[in-house]
Each structure stands twice: as C-alpha cells, then as structure tokens.
Design an enzyme around this catalytic site. Sequence first.
Site, PDB file in Angstrom:
ATOM      1  N   ASP A  64       8.054  43.411  25.074  1.00  0.00           N
ATOM      2  CA  ASP A  64       8.263  42.243  24.204  1.00  0.00           C
ATOM      3  C   ASP A  64       7.012  41.360  24.131  1.00  0.00           C
ATOM      4  O   ASP A  64       7.076  40.193  23.776  1.00  0.00           O
ATOM      5  CB  ASP A  64       9.502  41.461  24.649  1.00  0.00           C
ATOM      6  N   SER A  99      14.640  35.007  30.297  1.00  0.00           N
ATOM      7  CA  SER A  99      13.528  35.423  31.165  1.00  0.00           C
ATOM      8  C   SER A  99      13.826  35.222  32.656  1.00  0.00           C
ATOM      9  O   SER A  99      14.859  35.691  33.141  1.00  0.00           O
ATOM     10  CB  SER A  99      12.269  34.676  30.719  1.00  0.00           C
ATOM     11  N   HIS A 158       8.916  38.013  23.497  1.00  0.00           N
ATOM     12  CA  HIS A 158       9.544  37.418  24.669  1.00  0.00           C
ATOM     13  C   HIS A 158      10.130  36.028  24.382  1.00  0.00           C
ATOM     14  O   HIS A 158      11.220  35.705  24.835  1.00  0.00           O
ATOM     15  CB  HIS A 158       8.501  37.326  25.783  1.00  0.00           C
TER      16      HIS A 158
END
Length: 430
Positions: A365, A201, A399
């Site tokens: 996601d 991320s 995610h």
Amino acid sequence: MKGVAVVFGLTGLMMMMIVCSCSKLHPIILVPGSGGNQLEARLTEAYKPSSLVCNSWFPIPKGGGGWFRLWFDPSVLIAPFTKCFADRMTLYYDLHKDDYFNCPGVQTRVPHFGSTRSLLYLDPKLKHITSYMADLVDSLEQEGYKEGETLFGAPYDFRYGLAAAGHPSSTGSKFLEDLKGLIEMASKSNGGSPVIILSHSLGGLFVLQLLNRNPLSWRHKYIKHFISLSAPWGGTIQEMLTFASGYSLGVPLVDPRLVREEQRSSESNLWLLPSPKLFHPNRSLVITEKRNYSAHDIPQFLEDIGFPQGVHPYRTRILPLVNNLTAPEVPLTCIVGSGIKTPETLFYVDREFDEQPEVLFGDGDGTVNLISLLAVELEWNGIAAKQPLKVIRIPRVSHTSILKDSVAIAEIVGEISTINSQVEVLRSVV
Ligand SMILES: *[C@@H]1O[C@H](CO)[C@@H](O)[C@H](O)[C@H]1NC(C)=O
Ligand SMILES: *[C@@H]1O[C@H](CO)[C@@H](O)[C@H](O)[C@H]1NC(C)=O
Ligand SMILES: *[C@@H]1O[C@H](CO)[C@@H](O)[C@H](O)[C@H]1NC(C)=O
C-alpha cells in the site's frame, strides 16, 4: 376483531422495525495509526534543549498550563525547529526499569480521549493538509452515527508500544486499560450492544493485543466485530529504512537525519520492523557491500547502523511480541490497499547508512508490504471456524488514502452496514 388484530400486528411489526433501525447501530470505536492523533507537550525546569533556539521556541499559541501541540505543528517542517521537535518527541529506554519514558523535562498528554476530535485533523487550523479521519467520520455520521453517543475515538501516544509478557510498558498498557474502559462504556450506554472496533495501521496491532489480553468471555460480550484498515501485521521493510537513514515523514523539506534519532527512539517503531515470522531468512531486505540483512538479522542490523541501544529491548520486549499472532476469536475484517509500489529491498551498496538507499519496490500500500497486510490470512488459514476472517483488497489505494478515497470509504461503510444488519441471534447459533 380479526381485522383489528392484523392491523395491530402490522403496527407492532412496523414499530419494531422502526425501533430496530434506530437502535441497530453498534457503537464504533476508532483507533488511529501512528501519528494519527494530536499530542500535547509542556516543558519543565528539567528540560535541556539541544540549542538556544529550542530554549525559547514554542509553537504558538501556548494554552493554559504551558501546554502546546507537539504533533502536529507545521513549524516541524522548518529546519531549526525540526530539531527542537525531534528532541521533544524523543523517548529513552531505561534499562534498569525495563521501560520507555519521555526525555527529562518533557511532559506529554493525549487530548480528547474518548472523542474523535483529535483524530479528524492533526492541526485544526490546517484542515486541508492535515485531515486524517475527517472524511471517514463524515461518512459514518451520514449513516446515523453520532459523536459521543455511538461514535468514539481512542487516541494514544503512538511513540510508545507494548512489550511481551513479563516486561512493563507503562504508557502502552495504560492505553489498553483506557481503551477497555471506553469499549465497556460505549457498550453499556448503548443498551449492552457490543462494539465495532475500527482501527487504522498501528492501531490494529494495539487492538489485537487488547483482545488477546482479555478473556474470551469479555471479547464475546463486548466486541461485535473488529475491522482493521491497513494493519501491518508483520511490520514493514520501510521501517528498516527509517532506522538506518531516517524518514522524512513524506515531506521533502525535512532532512531525514534530523529526525532519525527520534525515530529510532520510538518503541512503536521497533514494533514495526519486519517480522522474522513472516520474512524468510533467505530473503535479503537490506543489501550492503559487507553483508546482507534479512528480518532474522535485525539485532545485527541495529548494531551496524549505529543503534546498539535498540538491540536489547528489541530482543527481549519486541521479538516475542511480533512472533505471536494469536487469533483473537472475534470476527475480523481486514481492509487493505494494494498495487502501490512499496519498498521491498534497500540497497546501500555504494553508500553509508546515513544516506538514503536505492530502493527496489514491490506490492503493497506504499508503506506496508502486501505480505504483511495479508499475514493473518496465512497465519489463521485452517482455523476459520474459530476465527472468522474476511479480507477486502482495494486496488490502487495507499496506506493513508484508505481513509479518504471514496471507493475505500464506501467499502468500509458497506462492511459496517452489513455488520449492523446481522441478526443478533445468528451469533449464538454459529
Ligand atoms: C501468545 O499470546 C497469547 C495471547 O496473548 C498468549 O496466551 C500466549 O501464551 C502467547 N504465546 C507465547 C508463545 O508467548
Ligand atoms: C527461500 O525459502 C522459501 C521457503 O523455504 C523458498 O520457497 C524459496 O524458494 C527460497 N528462496 C530462495 C531464493 O532460496
Ligand atoms: C547480498 O545479496 C545480493 C543480492 O541478492 C547478492 O548478490 C550478494 O552476493 C549478497 N551478499 C552477501 C555478502 O551475501
């Protein structure tokens, strides 16, 4: 004699193979995402609590020197303490110094830099519910990776971000310096073998900046490969929801308005707003009765939601940063999840920004929109010779489940094995 030579030859070959398979692992450095490592805090005389509760309340036990774990502690989920937590996490932007700082009276530090320790679980006492990179690290250890020898972690204070050239960002820049030092150390202690950086991320955005802020010769010497998981290259539409109405951290017990001020104050959250480079001006992301906002209207959006303080740092520090997706010219593999419903348009038609919007979902996601996860593919299309890029899309992986899901972990570990089995010579030939 001939026979002996063959035997020697074979033995030599076998020994080489053994030597290779032991030393073939390129060291890995893990760079977590926002909220993906522990943070510690202590309060000084200058601390001005917003309520009496916060004056006397600390997560226990407090360790030496008054340090306690600020992130993550489960008491954040209980309303009066949520407010104390939010106060202590809040940053402020100093216009005069053009930089972000902790609130007065709150000192923070990132424990265990260099190690994976603070990335495994956000709260080591609540392993089951706060596991972050533990499963991934387990799988890497099964491949022969060893903590402190070939496997390292680069936790950081994820509330801070970076700024465009010409603007100071003391905390974020210090992290980049530390990360650079860690990369060099990991490589040197592994016989000069270049490292694999594995980010999740927001970590991917920091790594891209680190690479682009160091000379090409440095990158080629120290970086074997960059693997980014779930990187939000062009921000996320969900971030506009966070700024407007607050985001409950995915925990239904938390009132999002209690954490909204803190979330607005975070420099890295500004960095994660949807990028005007990626989202066309004709694309309305936030719909209200009075007007609509595209990614090109973010300054006006920040004004209108009641956060005018954000406009100046956004325009001067963040915009030039997000508008620049320069290729780092080291091999990159993006591994992303898709097929999970992800906020795409936010409707505040019959309600104030204080309330949660009605949400229209699209592909992504669950947190990051697909277009953002794939932004570098579009951006670097046509420069494949300069920028080797591979994108692996994993359906129905979210995610954060990308760090836990067995299919996703198999893909990540498989990619690392492929990189480790590449013959070094190829690099100089290509
Ligand atoms: C974009 O970033 C690269 C690498 O950090 C830098 O060399 C370049 O000058 C930047 N371009 C602009 C227009 O700011
Ligand atoms: C928005 O602009 C893009 C790019 O110019 C174009 O392809 C698209 O059709 C436009 N959409 C609308 C709704 O105007
Ligand atoms: C905002 O967008 C909606 C939906 O696309 C559209 O119906 C409306 O006319 C737009 N409002 C304004 C003020 O442009």
